[in-house]
Design an enzyme around this catalytic site. Structure first.
Site, PDB file in Angstrom:
ATOM      1  CG  ASP A 331      -8.259   3.416  16.550  1.00 31.48           C
ATOM      2  OD1 ASP A 331      -9.130   4.219  16.914  1.00 31.48           O
ATOM      3  OD2 ASP A 331      -7.166   3.297  17.106  1.00 31.48           O
ATOM      4  CG  ASP A 647      -3.586   1.465  17.994  1.00 31.47           C
ATOM      5  OD1 ASP A 647      -4.690   1.687  18.538  1.00 31.47           O
ATOM      6  OD2 ASP A 647      -2.821   2.372  17.627  1.00 31.47           O
ATOM      7  CG  ASP A 651      -9.168  -0.368  18.852  1.00 30.89           C
ATOM      8  OD1 ASP A 651     -10.193   0.329  18.804  1.00 30.89           O
ATOM      9  OD2 ASP A 651      -8.022   0.098  18.743  1.00 30.89           O
TER      10      ASP A 651
END
Length: 916
Positions: A331, A647, A651
């Site tokens: 990410d 986070d 996700d």
């Protein structure tokens, strides 16, 4: 109402959405309607996942082919009244099961964590009255009111927005709060761009709004993620896959040898009981009972090492999986970047300035294009005015708490405060000097914010910040480099802004106007687009910057043969810019330099095209949660071992699906942490590099252990089989085989888990997922040592019998020779390629402690009456010890010679350009 496709809500006009839900934005739902819909749709909560019962998890510890053989051996030896043998074998099996049960990953808590994402209370309009109700009582069609600080309780179609901004970073990955608008969107608008919607679990950070609930509980976007988490199958890790394959092969070999032993014994006229005991002895001897325990302990040691390097492992096999990772899907926001907007470039007075530092911490400096650092007393007037406007035309605050700087309010405004402080501007002093008199707040349809301040005794000053188009349209002139009003060069300003935008920077424009105190009125700004009156001050361009340590970590991972891909919900330009700064590149040169694919493009691809894109491209932007999941699945279809970092709630499904899920410990949501295999306590991508290094070390040490332990088992099996073939007395009994397997594994083999990492571990490519645990070289070494054990143990046993020694003494000789040879072979296995004589002798003091402990334990086995009774052992003479130690030294030299031959062979191949 139920038949309306959920993906069309953002595409409907407001009145059609309300009509479809049979509600009214003034009156809301009636009491009867609420009750009916609650029966129809249920509570506004997310279903918990059904976990595995602890008893079932314990029983699953026995679901292993090698354990089946041991359990059969327990039953048969018990029926044959061999109670000691039966009890010892059962104790070993139970010990392994308990260790596995204790280390088993706890039941999935991610979906239960998602339940806390929903607000506990909500403000609604029902029966025309404003009410506060529990969020779990909401139903589709409810009219919900939102204010700054509220957690959105359900998915909503907005029909009222007053400067409403919603932080959706946990759901979409968007790095800044989203400005919500009343508008009708295209049907194919991706989740992150649905500005007329508010989603359950996100946070209203500014303004107010109202909307109609279109989905509750499991039907919300958060609920869909929960469903994806529950459906995402946790794959076996490379280690567990290899151990299972290895166990199956070992099972077939052991059963074949046992069958041959049983058949040959019967052919030689032995009773079936004696023959069966011999077959059991062979099976028990050949099974590496200590392998599961030592693998678990070795992984646990890796967990402890990683914890010291800020990586918390939630599931043991993840330690090794990191070492075989071929791709890291990361990410962007908060993982590769600071998750703090930072001004990096400023244009003021026709000149460009660079701003150093990152995040909201007011540390950094301003530099000119010729790299001259500006001091607070040397800041040019145009730059000072531009920074002053960003500081005063601002409703946010930047604060320090426990050494961490954070913003209260809009991250963009926080970046403007920090850039002004880097130039030495004192906000408190300036606010006292230039008291705010009036404000026009930012609104999406206006695209600017304006404030009115006291300036001098007879003049006030209007300050304005906003989009370039809106600010520039209201300007009649601009400050030049000397701070004087000059002609406005709109073309140059626009070109500069476009250059900033091409670099992924978010651009804000600033302007001001001094007015007499008696005519000062912000309302006049509404008409200034047609009659420009402002003075253009400059541009400030900002971005959520990459972490400095992440840049080095990505480079190290790429050097180690690990491809790094960015998968983010943020905009494509921003993703491209960050990828460029970090050094993320496409693995396929034909894919284009840092080509970026968006979620919309991925949505239009066929399955085959998606498989190709996942392999070829390294940056993906505006990606929805289900697309993250598809990308991870596509990469796994290419036989990659995939690590996924993240986070946010968005996700979590991909974290669970990936071979190794890595969550952020500080900024990460509880959902992402529960779905992950590993949590970074410092939110530092660089920690992943350290974890990969530890993972590779753990796997190296496991291979060393397996290479070391198998000769014991194979050697014992061969000794017993040869004895059966020639109708000789068994040199090793089943209970003695168990003694050997467990004590040597714990006191000798386990010490290899403490071996330090070998040089160059992060310069070699990742292991192929298809490669076996043991190479041809290691298999050859196992056969060599097994053969040497067979020759030594069988010869000593026969020699002792020829001298008239008892069976107890002869067997004690055979068993102790195994201990001696395994002790010296342990030294050989400290490195499977480097010579023992080039390995630092005391780099692993545990080795010497283990050998000393094993010697003491074996002395007890030989010389104590209790052990003599339990294991049918007997005392040995100094001559016996001298012969065994001499043979052990011979084995050590022979193995070192074999290693030298392999090194010579590899060097010759390397010089000739051959690839093994």
């Amino acid at each position: 109402m139920q038949d309306l496709p959920k993906h069309l809500w953002h595409n409907l006009p407001e009145e059609d959405a309300l009509a479809a839900l049979k509600t009214d934005h003034h009156e809301g739902l009636s009491h009867d309607q609420v009750e009916e819909r609650r029966r129809l749709f249920g509570a506004n909560s997310i279903s918990a996942q059904q976990g595995i019962h602890p008893f079932k998890r314990f029983l699953l510890q026995f679901h292993n082919p090698l354990i089946y053989i041991l359990l059969v051996a327990v039953g048969v030896t018990f029926l044959l009244a061999e109670y000691i043998d039966s009890a010892v074998i059962l104790a070993v099996v139970l010990a392994n099961a308990i260790i596995g049960f204790v280390q088993e990953a706890k039941a999935e808590e991610a979906i239960n964590s998602l339940k806390s994402m929903l607000s506990s209370e909500a403000t609604v309009i029902r029966d025309g009255q404003r009410q506060t109700v529990q969020a779990t009582e909401l139903v589709p069609g409810d009219i919900v009111l939102l204010a700054s600080g509220d957690k959105v309780p359900a998915d909503m179609r907005l029909f009222k927005c007053r400067d409403l901004q919603v932080d959706e970073s946990a759901l979409t990955g968007e790095s800044v709060a989203v400005q919500k608008e009343r508008t009708q969107l295209e049907q194919d608008t991706v989740l992150a761009d649905r500005i007329n919607m508010a989603f359950a679990g996100t946070l209203a950070t500014y303004g107010s709004g109202a909307g109609v609930v279109i989905a509750t509980g499991d039907d919300t976007e958060t609920g869909k993620i929960a469903d994806m988490i529950s459906q995402a199958v946790s794959l076996d890790t490379p280690l567990t896959q290899k151990i299972k394959a290895f166990s199956r092969i070992l099972l077939i070999v052991i059963l074949a040898l046992a069958a041959i032993t049983f058949g040959v014994g019967l052919l030689h006229g032995q009773t079936w009981v004696d023959t069966f005991i011999a077959a059991v002895a062979l099976s028990v001897a050949a099974i590496p009972e200590g392998l599961p325990a030592v693998v678990t302990i070795t992984l646990a040691i890796g967990v402890r090492r990683m914890a010291l390097r800020n990586a918390i492992i939630r599931k043991l096999p993840a330690v090794e999986t990191l070492g075989s990772t071929t791709i890291i899907c990361s990410d962007k926001t908060g993982t590769l970047t600071e998750n703090q907007m930072t001004v990096q470039k400023i244009m003021a007075g026709g000149r460009l300035y660079e701003v150093s530092g990152s995040g909201y911490q007011p540390e950094g400096e301003l530099r000119t294009q010729d790299d001259h650092t500006l001091q607070p007393d040397t800041v040019p007037e145009p730059l000072h005015q531009c920074l002053l406007t960003g500081l005063l035309c601002n409703d946010s605050r930047v604060l320090e708490a426990e050494g961490q700087w954070h913003v209260e309010g809009d991250p963009t405004e926080g970046a403007l405060i920090t850039s002004a402080q880097k130039a030495g501007l004192d906000r408190s002093e300036l606010e006292r000097k230039h008291q705010r008199l009036d404000t026009i707040p930012f609104e999406s349809d206006r695209q600017y914010m304006a404030t009115l301040h006291r300036y001098t005794d007879d003049a006030h000053i209007m300050l304005i910040k906003g989009s370039l188009e809106q600010v520039l349209a209201r300007c009649q002139d601009a400050l030049d480099s000397a701070g004087k009003a000059s002609a406005l060069d709109s073309e140059t300003i626009t070109k500069t802004a476009d250059q900033f935008a091409d670099q992924g920077l978010r651009v804000l424009a600033f302007a001001a106007r001094t007015v007499p105190t008696d005519t000062a009125d912000l309302n006049s700004l509404e008409q200034t687009e047609n009659e420009p009156v402002l003075t253009f001050l400059g541009l400030q361009a900002m971005i959520d910057p990459p972490r400095e340590e992440a840049i080095q970590a990505v480079a190290t991972c790429q050097k180690a043969g690990i491809d790094v891909k960015m998968i983010t919900g943020d905009h494509a330009l921003t993703a491209r810019a960050i990828a460029g700064q970090i050094g993320i590149r496409n693995p396929d040169p034909e894919g284009g330099e840092r080509q970026v694919l968006t979620g919309r493009q991925l949505e239009q691809m066929t399955d085959h095209e998606l498989l190709d894109a996942a392999e070829r491209v390294s940056v993906f932007a505006r990606v929805a949660p289900e697309q993250k999941l598809k990308l991870v699945t596509a990469l796994q279809a290419h036989r990659h071992v995939v690590a996924m970092t993240g986070d946010g709630v968005n996700d979590a499904p991909a974290l669970k699906k990936a071979d190794i899920g890595v969550a952020m410990g500080i900024a990460g949501t509880e959902v992402s942490k529960e779905a992950a295999d590993m949590v970074l306590t410092d939110d530092n991508f660089a920690t992943i590099e350290a974890a990969v290094e530890e993972g590779r070390t753990v796997f190296d040490n496991l291979v060393k252990f397996i290479t070391w332990i198998l000769p014991t088992n194979l050697g014992q099996g061969l000794v017993i089989m040869v004895a059966i073939l020639i109708s000789a007395t068994l040199p090793v009994l089943p209970v003695q085989a168990l003694w050997l397997n467990m004590t040597t594994a714990v006191f000798l083999g386990l010490m290899l888990a403490f071996e330090p990492r070998e040089a160059g571990i992060m310069t070699r490519p990742p292991r192929s997922p298809d490669s076996p645990i043991l190479s041809g070289e290691m298999i050859g070494r196992i056969v060599s040592v097994s053969t040497l054990l067979l020759i030594g143990a069988f010869s000593l046993f026969q020699w002792a019998q020829a001298l008239g020694e008892s069976n107890e003494v002869a067997r004690t000789l055979a068993v102790t020779l195994f201990v001696v040879v395994q002790s010296v072979f342990l030294l050989n296995c400290r490195s499977l390629t480097v010579s023992l004589f080039r390995t630092p002798a005391f780099s692993n003091p545990w080795i010497w402690g283990g050998i000393a402990t094993m010697l003491l334990v074996q002395l007890a086995y030989i010389y104590t009456p209790v052990m003599n009774t339990l294991f049918q052992s007997a005392p040995l003479t100094p001559l016996h010890w001298a012969i065994m130690l001499a043979y052990g030294a011979l084995v050590l030299l022979l193995i070192e010679g074999e290693k030298a031959l392999w090194r010579h062979h590899k060097n010759r191949n390397a010089e000739s350009g051959k690839v093994e």
